[in-house]
Write an enzyme that holds these catalytic residues in place. Sequence first.
Site, mmCIF file in Angstrom:
data_model
loop_
_atom_site.group_PDB
_atom_site.id
_atom_site.type_symbol
_atom_site.label_atom_id
_atom_site.label_comp_id
_atom_site.label_asym_id
_atom_site.label_seq_id
_atom_site.Cartn_x
_atom_site.Cartn_y
_atom_site.Cartn_z
ATOM 1 N N ASN A 35 -43.261 18.040 -60.780
ATOM 2 C CA ASN A 35 -42.450 17.556 -59.659
ATOM 3 C C ASN A 35 -41.071 17.116 -60.167
ATOM 4 O O ASN A 35 -40.464 16.196 -59.642
ATOM 5 C CB ASN A 35 -43.187 16.388 -58.980
ATOM 6 C CG ASN A 35 -42.591 16.045 -57.633
ATOM 7 O OD1 ASN A 35 -42.006 16.902 -56.964
ATOM 8 N ND2 ASN A 35 -42.697 14.796 -57.232
ATOM 9 N N SER A 124 -48.858 0.709 -57.072
ATOM 10 C CA SER A 124 -48.193 0.837 -55.777
ATOM 11 C C SER A 124 -48.663 -0.248 -54.824
ATOM 12 O O SER A 124 -49.809 -0.708 -54.901
ATOM 13 C CB SER A 124 -48.544 2.212 -55.199
ATOM 14 O OG SER A 124 -48.282 2.257 -53.824
ATOM 15 N N TYR A 148 -55.039 8.779 -52.571
ATOM 16 C CA TYR A 148 -53.967 8.447 -53.534
ATOM 17 C C TYR A 148 -54.026 6.973 -53.908
ATOM 18 O O TYR A 148 -54.042 6.598 -55.081
ATOM 19 C CB TYR A 148 -52.595 8.799 -52.925
ATOM 20 C CG TYR A 148 -51.446 8.059 -53.563
ATOM 21 C CD1 TYR A 148 -51.037 8.358 -54.853
ATOM 22 C CD2 TYR A 148 -50.780 7.034 -52.885
ATOM 23 C CE1 TYR A 148 -50.000 7.651 -55.446
ATOM 24 C CE2 TYR A 148 -49.747 6.335 -53.467
ATOM 25 C CZ TYR A 148 -49.361 6.648 -54.744
ATOM 26 O OH TYR A 148 -48.341 5.945 -55.333
ATOM 27 N N LYS A 152 -54.964 4.725 -57.514
ATOM 28 C CA LYS A 152 -54.169 3.636 -58.127
ATOM 29 C C LYS A 152 -55.049 2.397 -58.308
ATOM 30 O O LYS A 152 -55.011 1.740 -59.347
ATOM 31 C CB LYS A 152 -52.962 3.292 -57.241
ATOM 32 C CG LYS A 152 -51.883 4.367 -57.193
ATOM 33 C CD LYS A 152 -51.093 4.434 -58.488
ATOM 34 C CE LYS A 152 -50.017 5.491 -58.465
ATOM 35 N NZ LYS A 152 -49.410 5.745 -59.769
ATOM 36 N N ARG A 291 -47.029 7.633 -37.052
ATOM 37 C CA ARG A 291 -47.675 8.533 -38.026
ATOM 38 C C ARG A 291 -49.053 7.942 -38.362
ATOM 39 O O ARG A 291 -49.136 6.765 -38.721
ATOM 40 C CB ARG A 291 -46.802 8.623 -39.281
ATOM 41 C CG ARG A 291 -47.340 9.548 -40.350
ATOM 42 C CD ARG A 291 -46.329 9.774 -41.464
ATOM 43 N NE ARG A 291 -45.984 8.554 -42.204
ATOM 44 C CZ ARG A 291 -45.139 8.507 -43.233
ATOM 45 N NH1 ARG A 291 -44.541 9.627 -43.647
ATOM 46 N NH2 ARG A 291 -44.889 7.380 -43.852
HETATM 47 N N1 UFG Z 1 -40.794 7.142 -41.459
HETATM 48 C C1 UFG Z 1 -40.235 7.688 -40.323
HETATM 49 N N2 UFG Z 1 -39.896 9.002 -40.358
HETATM 50 C C2 UFG Z 1 -40.071 9.790 -41.458
HETATM 51 C C3 UFG Z 1 -40.635 9.211 -42.621
HETATM 52 C C4 UFG Z 1 -40.996 7.880 -42.583
HETATM 53 O O1 UFG Z 1 -40.062 7.014 -39.307
HETATM 54 O O2 UFG Z 1 -39.745 10.989 -41.410
HETATM 55 C C5 UFG Z 1 -41.146 5.713 -41.439
HETATM 56 C C6 UFG Z 1 -42.621 5.447 -41.697
HETATM 57 O O3 UFG Z 1 -43.348 5.496 -40.474
HETATM 58 C C7 UFG Z 1 -42.592 4.053 -42.330
HETATM 59 C C8 UFG Z 1 -41.254 4.062 -43.092
HETATM 60 O O4 UFG Z 1 -40.484 5.088 -42.524
HETATM 61 O O5 UFG Z 1 -42.540 3.088 -41.332
HETATM 62 C C9 UFG Z 1 -41.412 4.325 -44.583
HETATM 63 O O6 UFG Z 1 -42.143 5.529 -44.738
HETATM 64 P P1 UFG Z 1 -42.238 6.273 -46.166
HETATM 65 O O7 UFG Z 1 -43.044 7.511 -45.973
HETATM 66 O O8 UFG Z 1 -40.886 6.427 -46.752
HETATM 67 O O9 UFG Z 1 -42.991 5.213 -47.061
HETATM 68 P P2 UFG Z 1 -44.415 4.526 -46.845
HETATM 69 O O10 UFG Z 1 -44.149 3.068 -46.706
HETATM 70 O O11 UFG Z 1 -45.224 5.185 -45.819
HETATM 71 O O12 UFG Z 1 -45.095 4.892 -48.227
HETATM 72 C C10 UFG Z 1 -44.595 4.358 -49.424
HETATM 73 C C11 UFG Z 1 -44.828 5.338 -50.572
HETATM 74 C C12 UFG Z 1 -46.297 5.590 -50.794
HETATM 75 C C13 UFG Z 1 -46.990 4.268 -50.934
HETATM 76 C C14 UFG Z 1 -46.680 3.373 -49.759
HETATM 77 C C15 UFG Z 1 -47.297 1.999 -49.873
HETATM 78 O O13 UFG Z 1 -44.201 6.569 -50.279
HETATM 79 O O14 UFG Z 1 -46.468 6.323 -51.981
HETATM 80 O O15 UFG Z 1 -45.269 3.181 -49.651
HETATM 81 O O16 UFG Z 1 -46.821 1.376 -50.983
HETATM 82 F F1 UFG Z 1 -48.323 4.505 -50.979
#
Ligand code: UFG
Length: 349
Positions: A35, A124, A148, A152, A291
């Site tokens: 990656n 994480s 995932y 961890k 989501r």
């Molecule tokens: N979001 C959107 N649109 C998108 C992508 C994300 O609205 O296209 C929102 C999500 O719903 C969330 C926020 O943006 O509210 C953050 O989303 P991310 O996918 O960027 O991050 P997450 O908090 O879901 O996940 C991150 C890491 C994971 C980890 C998690 C918990 O990417 O690896 O934090 O620590 F597991």
Amino acid sequence: MRVLVTGGAGYIGSMVCIELLNEGHELFIVDNFSNSDASAITKIMSITGKMVQYANVDITDRNALEVVFRTYSFDSVIHLAGKKSVTESIENPLQYYYDNLIGTVMLVQLMQQYGVHSIIFSSSATVYHPESICPIQEIAELKSSSPYGRTKLAIENFFRELCDAHPTFSAVLLRYFNPIGAHSSGEIGEKPLEVPNNLLPYLMDAVSGKRPPLEVFGNDYDTIDGSGIRDFIHVEDLAKGHIKALYYSMEHMGCESFNLGSGTGYSVLQLIETFATANKIEVPYNIGNRRPGDIAISFADITKAQQILGWQPLKNLTEMCQDAWRWQLKLLQEQRVEAQIVYPTKKTV
Ligand code: UFG
């Protein structure tokens, strides 16, 4: 110190390497480039002006990894290699358990064999119970909701048990919240190979017209504006946390966990607005459905890292957005140049 960095060519790994070199340490990178690519290593060298040795090694390949341990000696290991997509882990748990768990076990076997007693592990915030009360403290209940996250958590448990059994071993577990941004030089940052799942990489693709408008996943959460709240942390601040953890590990045996976040929650809509203002650019977005699997609010209590590691995140949300966009513009430029290179075709006789 001499440090082995697994996954050192990745988004977070490369920043950790820059910080290590800037602090005067020597390092060796192992990465399987699944990656990432070797251009990250060239950039680490050009930013720091220092030479970096590396090997294209998958940490589940014990023989290849052993060559590294046999050839070089290390004071500590910073272990970032592993798979990191929640969605992919649901589709292919076998690969996640194999790469993340088996890879870590192989690494630790070799550390023991070659007398390396210190490890900093890239964990994480996903290890916390989805209903944890924010700000989340390290003592909060652990329960992850994806394969995932459970890899961890399993690795964290493994390190706790290992330290109980081997009191001279030191394991520091760093629980990342939401790392964003890029190196302030604009030379290196995140480079998603596929459609980004994470908020900021997708947002920037939408801004640059590479992908359709950003979909905000839900505006009906019980939050300030209905969108989800997260703890965004500048990747440089996150990387500096690893250096503090390394120093801590040199002086303390046993297993200890630390949150690495900014300690402040911002909503998805606040991030969009900050990005637009900071970079004077419009962010195209729509409001969509929630989501599946997302939680409403997640942000860290960082008191423990501040007090015990002496770590303090310095960059605010505006700087995170500016640094991210500076890198994105550079990446777009690089990709345009790459697309213009025409390779000569082989002549047929
Ligand atoms: N979001 C959107 N649109 C998108 C992508 C994300 O609205 O296209 C929102 C999500 O719903 C969330 C926020 O943006 O509210 C953050 O989303 P991310 O996918 O960027 O991050 P997450 O908090 O879901 O996940 C991150 C890491 C994971 C980890 C998690 C918990 O990417 O690896 O934090 O620590 F597991």
